[in-house]
Design a protein around this motif. Sequence first.
Motif, short mmCIF file in Angstrom:
data_model
loop_
_atom_site.label_atom_id
_atom_site.label_comp_id
_atom_site.label_asym_id
_atom_site.label_seq_id
_atom_site.Cartn_x
_atom_site.Cartn_y
_atom_site.Cartn_z
N LEU A 255 0.84 -1.19 0.00
CA LEU A 255 0.00 0.00 0.00
C LEU A 255 0.87 1.25 0.00
CD1 LEU A 255 -1.99 -2.21 1.18
CD2 LEU A 255 -3.08 -0.34 2.41
N SER A 256 0.48 2.20 -0.81
CA SER A 256 1.04 3.54 -0.75
C SER A 256 -0.06 4.44 -0.19
CB SER A 256 1.49 4.00 -2.14
OG SER A 256 1.96 5.32 -2.08
N VAL A 257 0.06 4.77 1.10
CA VAL A 257 -1.01 5.48 1.81
C VAL A 257 -0.67 6.96 1.94
CG1 VAL A 257 -2.29 5.64 3.98
CG2 VAL A 257 -1.67 3.40 3.07
N ARG A 258 -1.66 7.77 1.66
CA ARG A 258 -1.50 9.22 1.82
C ARG A 258 -2.70 9.75 2.59
NH1 ARG A 258 1.90 12.48 -0.82
NH2 ARG A 258 1.59 14.71 -0.59
N ILE A 259 -2.46 10.40 3.72
CA ILE A 259 -3.53 11.00 4.52
C ILE A 259 -3.36 12.51 4.45
CG2 ILE A 259 -4.58 11.15 6.79
CD1 ILE A 259 -3.62 8.35 7.37
N GLN A 260 -4.39 13.19 4.00
CA GLN A 260 -4.28 14.63 3.79
C GLN A 260 -5.56 15.33 4.25
OE1 GLN A 260 -3.41 14.50 -0.43
NE2 GLN A 260 -5.56 14.68 -0.98
N ASN A 261 -5.51 16.66 4.18
CA ASN A 261 -6.62 17.51 4.62
C ASN A 261 -7.03 17.22 6.06
OD1 ASN A 261 -6.79 18.90 2.19
ND2 ASN A 261 -8.38 17.59 1.35
N LEU A 262 -6.03 17.01 6.92
CA LEU A 262 -6.31 16.79 8.33
C LEU A 262 -6.75 18.11 8.98
CD1 LEU A 262 -3.31 14.50 9.34
CD2 LEU A 262 -5.71 13.83 9.22
N SER A 263 -7.81 18.05 9.73
CA SER A 263 -8.30 19.25 10.42
C SER A 263 -9.14 18.83 11.61
CB SER A 263 -9.14 20.12 9.48
OG SER A 263 -10.34 19.44 9.12
N CYS A 264 -9.28 19.72 12.57
CA CYS A 264 -10.18 19.48 13.70
C CYS A 264 -10.93 20.77 14.02
CB CYS A 264 -9.44 18.94 14.92
SG CYS A 264 -8.01 19.88 15.43
N SER A 265 -12.15 20.61 14.46
CA SER A 265 -13.02 21.76 14.72
C SER A 265 -13.90 21.45 15.93
CB SER A 265 -13.89 22.05 13.49
OG SER A 265 -14.64 20.91 13.13
N VAL A 276 -16.81 18.96 22.21
CA VAL A 276 -16.43 17.89 21.30
C VAL A 276 -15.48 18.43 20.24
CG1 VAL A 276 -17.25 16.20 19.60
CG2 VAL A 276 -18.58 16.62 21.68
N ILE A 277 -14.40 17.68 20.01
CA ILE A 277 -13.47 18.02 18.93
C ILE A 277 -13.68 17.00 17.81
CG2 ILE A 277 -11.05 18.18 18.24
CD1 ILE A 277 -10.43 19.01 21.12
N LEU A 278 -14.02 17.51 16.64
CA LEU A 278 -14.23 16.66 15.48
C LEU A 278 -12.95 16.65 14.64
CD1 LEU A 278 -16.06 14.97 13.61
CD2 LEU A 278 -16.78 17.13 12.54
N ALA A 279 -12.31 15.47 14.58
CA ALA A 279 -11.08 15.30 13.79
C ALA A 279 -11.44 14.62 12.47
CB ALA A 279 -10.06 14.48 14.55
N GLU A 280 -11.00 15.22 11.36
CA GLU A 280 -11.34 14.68 10.04
C GLU A 280 -10.10 14.65 9.15
OE1 GLU A 280 -15.66 15.66 8.65
OE2 GLU A 280 -14.80 17.53 9.44
N GLY A 281 -10.18 13.81 8.16
CA GLY A 281 -9.09 13.70 7.19
C GLY A 281 -9.51 12.80 6.05
N GLU A 282 -8.67 12.73 5.02
CA GLU A 282 -8.92 11.89 3.85
C GLU A 282 -7.76 10.92 3.69
OE1 GLU A 282 -9.31 14.50 0.58
OE2 GLU A 282 -11.03 15.58 1.39
N LEU A 283 -8.10 9.64 3.61
CA LEU A 283 -7.08 8.61 3.40
C LEU A 283 -7.20 8.11 1.97
CD1 LEU A 283 -5.97 5.80 5.77
CD2 LEU A 283 -6.51 5.24 3.41
N HIS A 284 -6.10 8.18 1.25
CA HIS A 284 -6.04 7.69 -0.14
C HIS A 284 -4.96 6.61 -0.20
CE1 HIS A 284 -8.50 11.13 -1.42
NE2 HIS A 284 -7.73 11.84 -0.61
N ALA A 285 -5.29 5.49 -0.79
CA ALA A 285 -4.35 4.37 -0.84
C ALA A 285 -4.29 3.78 -2.24
CB ALA A 285 -4.75 3.30 0.17
N ASP A 286 -3.07 3.65 -2.77
CA ASP A 286 -2.83 2.84 -3.96
C ASP A 286 -2.55 1.43 -3.48
OD1 ASP A 286 -3.13 5.10 -5.43
OD2 ASP A 286 -1.08 5.23 -6.14
N VAL A 287 -3.40 0.49 -3.88
CA VAL A 287 -3.34 -0.86 -3.33
C VAL A 287 -2.92 -1.85 -4.41
CG1 VAL A 287 -4.63 -2.68 -2.14
CG2 VAL A 287 -5.18 -0.27 -1.70
#
Length: 521
Positions: A255-265, A276-287
Amino acid sequence: MDFLKTQIQMERRKGVVSTQATFDEGYNLPDYLPDIYSVILSGGDVRLDEVKAGNGHVIVKGAVQYRVLYKTDQNEWKISSLDGEIPFQETLAAPDMSEFDMVSADPVLEDLSIRISNSRKLNVRALLEVKAVIRERFDVEIPTAVEAEEQPEIMKEEHEFLEMRYYGKENCHIREEILLPSNKPNIQKVLWQQMQVLGTEERLSPGILSVQGELQILVVYVSEENSSLQWFAVKAPYRCEFEIPEAESTMVPYLSVRIQNLSCSPERDADGESRVILAEGELHADVRLYEAEKQEMIVDTYALNRHLVLSRGTGVFPELRMKNESKCRVNDTIRIPNGDSGILQICAGFGMEEIDRKTVTEAGILTEGAVRICLLYLTDHDSAPLEAAEEVVPFQYLVEIPGIRQEDDVELQHSLEALSFLMKNSGEVEIQAVVCLKAMVTGFRELDVIQEIREEDFRIEELNTQPSIVGLTLAPEDSLWEIAKKYHTTTGQIREINQLENDRISGGMKILLIKQLPKRA
């Protein structure tokens, strides 16, 4: 007469292309942000939006993202933050590439410099390196059976082939809710938030690929009660699951994993309070999923009643040499310049591992790199309540791969698995980090592959020149198959006449051979 063939799906690296891009942009502060007095901390990352393969080129789109924590004298808390991005689109020339090839891109922010032009303007300079790895699928056919009215003599050998069972791009939205501990006041306003991923791990089960790890989160905020400066640091696990029907627990994943657009609000809880802290992000994987499968292949054949002509060629087959996961421990002590401010408490520390060089040696892969450390801490100075220290800690590690060769295809992934800090005294902090190095090494082997078979009329005159009965003393290099083929008999008959349990023979043995005549002779 013809061969029945089995098709094996494989892949190999076709090439690597790269380019660099420089950016020099101005950033004007929006009206709602206070003036900049000085920069406490700046950082950046790369968001990858699209990778498109074409005939002879690769197009990579994304943005360089940056964030700045800075001092100001225009609010009560003396700090503020901003963020921005610079979009990019790079076209990489790849003359041998086709639109059907597999391509993965890895844009890396090599350098980021953010300077103050004036109290309302920043100058942002960045150096971006974009590398694309191109891989191609190919099929190889091997003969596994003969289609004929009367079966010839057949010799098979068992080989292990590394087959690619699946390739795809998977995406997952990470969303984790973290509740503030009871001793922390409600959130009025977030002044700074920072996140990073630690310890990415993948697991395969039938039909499912799961990716899990840990999110390290820091939130600096203003409280609702008395507008005091507060901070909260926490680690939260995350997990993504992908449905892949082809997946099996016995397969080898890459796997080539990339996690981006990490943010919390901040979010409100069931009682309507901002806790409450909402943590979000996008995980993209070349499998890529591989399976090492053993397959019997016909390597030779002959008949007693007809002459067979074999057309041979060379097949190139990838094979897995090693899939290795290593842990490199990095320890060091950094000194924090106190200036006029004393350190009250360390809020949190973040790190980013970088690989500067990898060298294939006889023992494995010699890896040289560094961990870039960022430490945020509270001070006892009212005009500068939050400060940061940055340090680069180099490391060197040998990923042991016995038998590795210079021409092997080496893929090395790296990630920060753990990071901890210990305050030794008012000006020194001990750093302990663990860098995870995942190596996958594939090589190639050449095999003699029978491609076609053709029948010719039987040459009885040649058979008549051979003796009907032969007594033979075996040499160490002799094989039962070659003897049977040369003296026009079968391995089965040799075993029967000489009362052999199997095809194993050794030098010095004496055996009796009886020539078999063709049925139509």
